[in-house]
Write a protein that holds these residues in place. Structure first.
Motif, short mmCIF file in Angstrom:
data_model
loop_
_atom_site.label_atom_id
_atom_site.label_comp_id
_atom_site.label_asym_id
_atom_site.label_seq_id
_atom_site.Cartn_x
_atom_site.Cartn_y
_atom_site.Cartn_z
N GLN A 193 2.42 7.48 -6.50
CA GLN A 193 1.74 8.78 -6.64
C GLN A 193 2.74 9.93 -6.67
OE1 GLN A 193 -1.43 9.85 -7.31
NE2 GLN A 193 -1.57 7.70 -7.86
N PHE A 194 3.92 9.74 -6.10
CA PHE A 194 4.93 10.79 -6.21
C PHE A 194 5.54 10.80 -7.61
CE2 PHE A 194 9.33 12.29 -6.06
CZ PHE A 194 9.09 13.61 -5.68
N PHE A 195 5.93 9.64 -8.10
CA PHE A 195 6.63 9.60 -9.38
C PHE A 195 5.70 9.65 -10.59
CE2 PHE A 195 9.93 7.92 -6.55
CZ PHE A 195 10.96 8.76 -6.91
N SER A 196 4.44 9.31 -10.40
CA SER A 196 3.46 9.34 -11.50
C SER A 196 2.12 9.83 -10.97
CB SER A 196 3.28 7.94 -12.10
OG SER A 196 4.49 7.45 -12.59
N GLN A 199 13.01 8.32 -3.55
CA GLN A 199 13.88 7.41 -4.32
C GLN A 199 14.33 6.25 -3.43
OE1 GLN A 199 14.54 7.27 -7.44
NE2 GLN A 199 14.69 9.31 -8.33
N ASP A 200 14.76 6.56 -2.20
CA ASP A 200 15.18 5.52 -1.26
C ASP A 200 14.03 4.57 -0.94
OD1 ASP A 200 17.69 6.70 -1.17
OD2 ASP A 200 17.34 7.68 0.76
N LEU A 201 12.85 5.14 -0.74
CA LEU A 201 11.67 4.35 -0.42
C LEU A 201 11.33 3.42 -1.59
CD1 LEU A 201 9.59 4.00 1.83
CD2 LEU A 201 8.29 5.87 0.82
N ARG A 202 11.44 3.94 -2.79
CA ARG A 202 11.16 3.11 -3.97
C ARG A 202 12.16 1.96 -4.07
NH1 ARG A 202 10.44 5.55 -9.89
NH2 ARG A 202 12.46 6.45 -9.45
N GLU A 203 13.43 2.25 -3.84
CA GLU A 203 14.44 1.19 -3.89
C GLU A 203 14.18 0.12 -2.82
OE1 GLU A 203 18.33 2.96 -3.76
OE2 GLU A 203 17.88 4.22 -5.50
N GLU A 204 13.72 0.56 -1.66
CA GLU A 204 13.43 -0.36 -0.57
C GLU A 204 12.25 -1.27 -0.90
OE1 GLU A 204 13.90 -2.13 3.13
OE2 GLU A 204 15.21 -0.58 2.31
N LEU A 205 11.29 -0.75 -1.65
CA LEU A 205 10.03 -1.47 -1.88
C LEU A 205 9.79 -1.90 -3.31
CD1 LEU A 205 7.71 0.81 0.30
CD2 LEU A 205 8.83 -1.33 0.96
N ASP A 206 10.74 -1.70 -4.21
CA ASP A 206 10.48 -1.98 -5.62
C ASP A 206 10.19 -3.45 -5.91
OD1 ASP A 206 13.04 -2.98 -5.40
OD2 ASP A 206 13.83 -1.92 -7.15
N TYR A 207 10.61 -4.34 -5.03
CA TYR A 207 10.31 -5.76 -5.22
C TYR A 207 8.80 -6.01 -5.14
CZ TYR A 207 9.45 -6.26 -0.20
OH TYR A 207 8.93 -6.13 1.07
N LEU A 208 8.04 -5.12 -4.53
CA LEU A 208 6.59 -5.31 -4.39
C LEU A 208 5.83 -5.03 -5.69
CD1 LEU A 208 6.17 -3.65 -0.92
CD2 LEU A 208 5.95 -6.07 -1.43
N GLU A 209 6.45 -4.31 -6.60
CA GLU A 209 5.78 -3.96 -7.85
C GLU A 209 5.44 -5.22 -8.66
OE1 GLU A 209 6.09 -0.54 -11.17
OE2 GLU A 209 7.96 -1.52 -10.64
N ALA A 210 6.31 -6.18 -8.63
CA ALA A 210 6.11 -7.40 -9.41
C ALA A 210 5.22 -8.42 -8.71
CB ALA A 210 7.47 -8.04 -9.70
N VAL A 211 5.02 -8.24 -7.40
CA VAL A 211 4.26 -9.22 -6.62
C VAL A 211 2.77 -9.07 -6.87
CG1 VAL A 211 3.75 -10.06 -4.31
CG2 VAL A 211 6.04 -9.32 -4.88
N GLY A 260 0.82 -1.21 0.00
CA GLY A 260 0.00 0.00 0.00
C GLY A 260 0.85 1.26 0.00
N VAL A 261 1.93 1.24 0.77
CA VAL A 261 2.86 2.39 0.80
C VAL A 261 3.47 2.58 -0.59
CG1 VAL A 261 5.09 3.20 1.70
CG2 VAL A 261 3.36 2.28 3.27
N TYR A 262 3.86 1.48 -1.20
CA TYR A 262 4.49 1.57 -2.53
C TYR A 262 3.53 2.18 -3.55
CZ TYR A 262 7.08 0.37 -6.71
OH TYR A 262 7.75 0.45 -7.90
N PHE A 263 2.32 1.66 -3.60
CA PHE A 263 1.39 2.12 -4.63
C PHE A 263 0.77 3.48 -4.32
CE2 PHE A 263 1.70 -2.35 -5.75
CZ PHE A 263 1.99 -2.22 -7.11
#
Length: 153
Positions: A96-99, A141-153, A88-91
């Motif tokens: 919402q910040f980057f897009s 950016q740091d938050l995205r790197e920390e959570l980017d594995y969730l995008e594919a899940v 939920g944090v990721y999406f």
């Protein structure tokens, strides 16, 4: 909860706290009227839309922080529950910040190669908005790197 999961939850919590604090300070300190008084040539509706979106981001970060705070306090949480909160944090926050929904700005994917900010505004946002964007972007950016594995899940 494993030590790794606990430390990840704390790290994301701290990143959200930084972003929320910076946005809160900006939004409480700089009104649309103040921004437009400082730079009268700016498009008023565009500035209003950006400030509105920044408010949403602040709320999303606050909600994510609150959910993580409750999980961290229990110290015995299931991995699936934490993953759901982090997703939920990721999406809601990172995406919402980057897009942003209204295409107020976009991410320049080549920015890291050019050593510049990755957020490109559709129109001139003014110095105050550029400053807050430059301030919060590295943490996002740091938050995205920390959570980017969730995008594919």
């Amino acid at each position: 909860m494993s030590t790794h999961l606990f430390s990840q939850a704390e790290k994301v919590y701290n990143q959200l706290d930084i972003i929320e604090r910076d946005l809160n300070y900006f939004l409480n300190d700089k009104s649309v009227t103040f921004i437009l008084t400082d730079e009268v040539q700016l498009d008023q509706e565009y500035v209003r839309s950006i400030v509105k979106h920044l408010r949403y981001l602040e709320v999303y970060c606050m909600e994510g922080k609150f959910a993580l705070e409750r999980l961290i306090a229990t110290k015995d949480i299931q991995e699936e529950v934490l993953e759901k909160v982090l997703r939920g944090v990721y999406f809601k926050c990172v995406n919402q910040f980057f897009s942003p929904k209204d295409d107020l700005w976009y991410e320049d994917s080549r920015a890291s190669y050019q050593n510049k900010m990755s957020i490109e505004f559709q129109r001139e946002p003014g110095n105050h908005i550029l400053e807050i964007a430059k301030l919060i972007e590295p943490t996002f950016q740091d938050l995205r790197e920390e959570l980017d594995y969730l995008e594919a899940v």
